[in-house]
Scaffold this motif. Structure first.
Motif, PDB file in Angstrom:
ATOM      1  N   TRP A  27       0.812  -1.226   0.000  1.00 26.59           N
ATOM      2  CA  TRP A  27       0.000   0.000   0.000  1.00 26.59           C
ATOM      3  C   TRP A  27       0.845   1.275   0.000  1.00 26.59           C
ATOM      4  N   ILE A  29       3.456   2.497  -1.843  1.00 26.01           N
ATOM      5  CA  ILE A  29       3.723   3.240  -3.074  1.00 26.01           C
ATOM      6  C   ILE A  29       2.477   3.974  -3.592  1.00 26.01           C
ATOM      7  N   PRO A  30       1.316   3.297  -3.731  1.00 23.27           N
ATOM      8  CA  PRO A  30       0.142   4.072  -4.179  1.00 23.27           C
ATOM      9  C   PRO A  30      -0.247   5.183  -3.205  1.00 23.27           C
ATOM     10  N   ALA A  31      -0.072   4.955  -1.891  1.00 26.75           N
ATOM     11  CA  ALA A  31      -0.417   5.992  -0.911  1.00 26.75           C
ATOM     12  C   ALA A  31       0.508   7.199  -1.073  1.00 26.75           C
ATOM     13  N   GLN A  33       2.158   8.007  -3.782  1.00 26.29           N
ATOM     14  CA  GLN A  33       1.839   8.633  -5.066  1.00 26.29           C
ATOM     15  C   GLN A  33       0.593   9.508  -4.952  1.00 26.29           C
ATOM     16  N   THR A  34      -0.369   9.070  -4.134  1.00 21.25           N
ATOM     17  CA  THR A  34      -1.584   9.868  -3.928  1.00 21.25           C
ATOM     18  C   THR A  34      -1.227  11.220  -3.301  1.00 21.25           C
ATOM     19  N   ILE A  37       0.459  13.382  -5.902  1.00 21.74           N
ATOM     20  CA  ILE A  37      -0.480  13.980  -6.862  1.00 21.74           C
ATOM     21  C   ILE A  37      -1.290  15.103  -6.217  1.00 21.74           C
ATOM     22  N   VAL A  40       0.841  18.022  -6.266  1.00 23.15           N
ATOM     23  CA  VAL A  40       0.886  18.510  -7.645  1.00 23.15           C
ATOM     24  C   VAL A  40      -0.363  19.352  -7.924  1.00 23.15           C
ATOM     25  N   ALA A 153       3.432  22.139 -16.688  1.00 21.78           N
ATOM     26  CA  ALA A 153       2.689  21.050 -17.333  1.00 21.78           C
ATOM     27  C   ALA A 153       3.650  19.979 -17.835  1.00 21.78           C
ATOM     28  N   VAL A 156       4.596  17.540 -15.197  1.00 20.34           N
ATOM     29  CA  VAL A 156       3.566  16.519 -14.958  1.00 20.34           C
ATOM     30  C   VAL A 156       3.673  15.400 -16.004  1.00 20.34           C
ATOM     31  N   PHE A 157       3.804  15.807 -17.285  1.00 16.81           N
ATOM     32  CA  PHE A 157       3.913  14.802 -18.355  1.00 16.81           C
ATOM     33  C   PHE A 157       5.161  13.943 -18.170  1.00 16.81           C
ATOM     34  N   ARG A 160       4.690  11.297 -15.549  1.00 16.69           N
ATOM     35  CA  ARG A 160       3.932  10.116 -15.976  1.00 16.69           C
ATOM     36  C   ARG A 160       4.751   9.238 -16.934  1.00 16.69           C
ATOM     37  N   TRP A 161       5.590   9.906 -17.759  1.00 15.17           N
ATOM     38  CA  TRP A 161       6.376   9.145 -18.740  1.00 15.17           C
ATOM     39  C   TRP A 161       7.473   8.312 -18.094  1.00 15.17           C
ATOM     40  N   TYR A 164       6.900   4.760 -18.258  1.00 16.81           N
ATOM     41  CA  TYR A 164       6.871   4.095 -19.573  1.00 16.81           C
ATOM     42  C   TYR A 164       8.220   4.083 -20.268  1.00 16.81           C
TER      43      TYR A 164
END
Lengths: 168, 166
Positions: A27, A29-31, A33-34, A37, A40, A153, A156-157, A160-161, A164
């Motif tokens: 839990w 990492i998602p916490a 990241q929340t 964000i 942000v 902006a 932010v991009f 997310r990249w 990937y």
């Protein structure tokens, strides 16, 4: 890029008990990241409100100084929290970010965005009417706003990249 | 029935392109994160004013006038980009519990906002002053802030409960 040179450091960091603990508890990492964000959200919205005022699109009934003093704290105070949550994510998966050129780009863009914000806010702190005194300054303020928005902006991009563009 | 429709949706041209391309999904996701950050941030400005944490020198009405256009534009962008991400794997997302909760929370946040606007119509003078808002205003603000934080959390948890890139 020679980011691969960080391999030994990343391997060492990923093996520390702190990194292992974060990786094991699903839990965390998602916490984290929340929270990242949400910070942000604070920065982006506050920057937008200031920039809309600078561009003359929004809040024309208010002085630039009052808009800036209302929203600048919400640009600055999330930054330490963004660094802490971002660092936590790096500790969990060091190579994911540190060996990723998109992460390096993101940090460079961040320095640029912070610099642009300081160039705007420091003179304003000394003189509330600084950016409105001459036509040249009003024009410069608009340039700053038009640079600042795409810069934030892009951060932010890039963020997310990172997910990937993993080096394997 | 719903699954048949969702399957047809994700098999159509654009969703297939988003799913199978290397770049489309991350770009749309970037737009989604940018848009949602502006939705949550601009709503938080109003929520914090309602609660009395910020912008106390301005009335609620003044605060919403400045932020609502941002909220709506960003929400439209977030809904379109979110819809496109959903369409690329519609059947999987539809069955994800965090996705389901997220939609319910957004609906709840919408109802909460609607109740706020109805209250606004009822005691118009209250929201034009710079004084503290009545208790009902503070409750609506706190509820909204909490709901949107949970929406962001659910959104992130979707990524960790699918077999996709997080």
């Amino acid at each position: 890029m020679t980011l691969r040179a960080l391999d030994p450091f990343c391997t060492w960091l990923a093996a520390t008990s702190l990194s292992q603990a974060i990786q094991t508890a699903e839990w965390i990492i998602p916490a984290v990241q929340t929270v990242h964000i949400l910070c942000v959200a604070s920065v982006m919205s506050s920057v937008l409100m200031i920039d809309l005022r600078l561009l003359g699109i929004g809040a024309r009934g208010q002085t630039l100084e009052s808009v800036a003093s209302r929203f600048l704290p919400f640009v600055w105070w999330p930054l330490p929290l963004l660094l802490v949550t971002g660092a936590t994510l790096i500790v969990a998966e060091p190579a994911r970010s540190l060996e990723n050129s998109v992460f390096v780009l993101k940090m460079a863009l961040l320095l640029g965005a912070v610099a642009v914000t300081l160039v705007f806010s420091l003179p304003l702190a000394r003189d509330a009417s600084f950016w409105e005194l001459t036509a040249g300054r009003r024009w410069s303020a608009r340039v700053l706003a038009s640079v600042s928005l795409p810069l934030w902006a892009a951060i932010v991009f890039a963020g997310r990249w990172i997910a990937y563009t993993q080096v394997s | 029935m719903l699954d048949t429709w969702l399957q047809a949706l994700q098999d159509s041209a654009l969703p297939t392109a988003i799913r199978e391309g290397d770049r489309l999904f991350p770009w749309i996701e970037g737009v989604h994160v940018l848009a949602l950050s502006l939705v949550v941030g601009s709503i938080a400005i109003v929520d914090m004013r309602l609660i009395g944490m910020a912008s106390r020198e301005r009335s609620v009405r003044q605060t919403t006038a400045a932020t609502l256009p941002v909220t709506w534009c960003a929400f439209a962008l977030a809904a379109i980009s979110g819809g496109l991400l959903f369409s690329s794997n519609a059947t999987t997302y539809a069955h994800n519990v965090f996705f389901q909760i997220k939609l319910l929370l957004i609906a709840a946040a919408g109802l909460n906002m609607l109740s706020f606007h109805l209250l606004l119509g009822r005691g118009a003078q209250t929201w034009l002053t710079v004084a503290d808002t009545p208790l009902r205003g503070r409750v609506v603000g706190a509820l909204s802030l909490g709901l949107w934080i949970l929406v962001v959390a659910c959104g992130r948890w979707i990524g960790f409960t699918l077999n996709a890139v997080t």
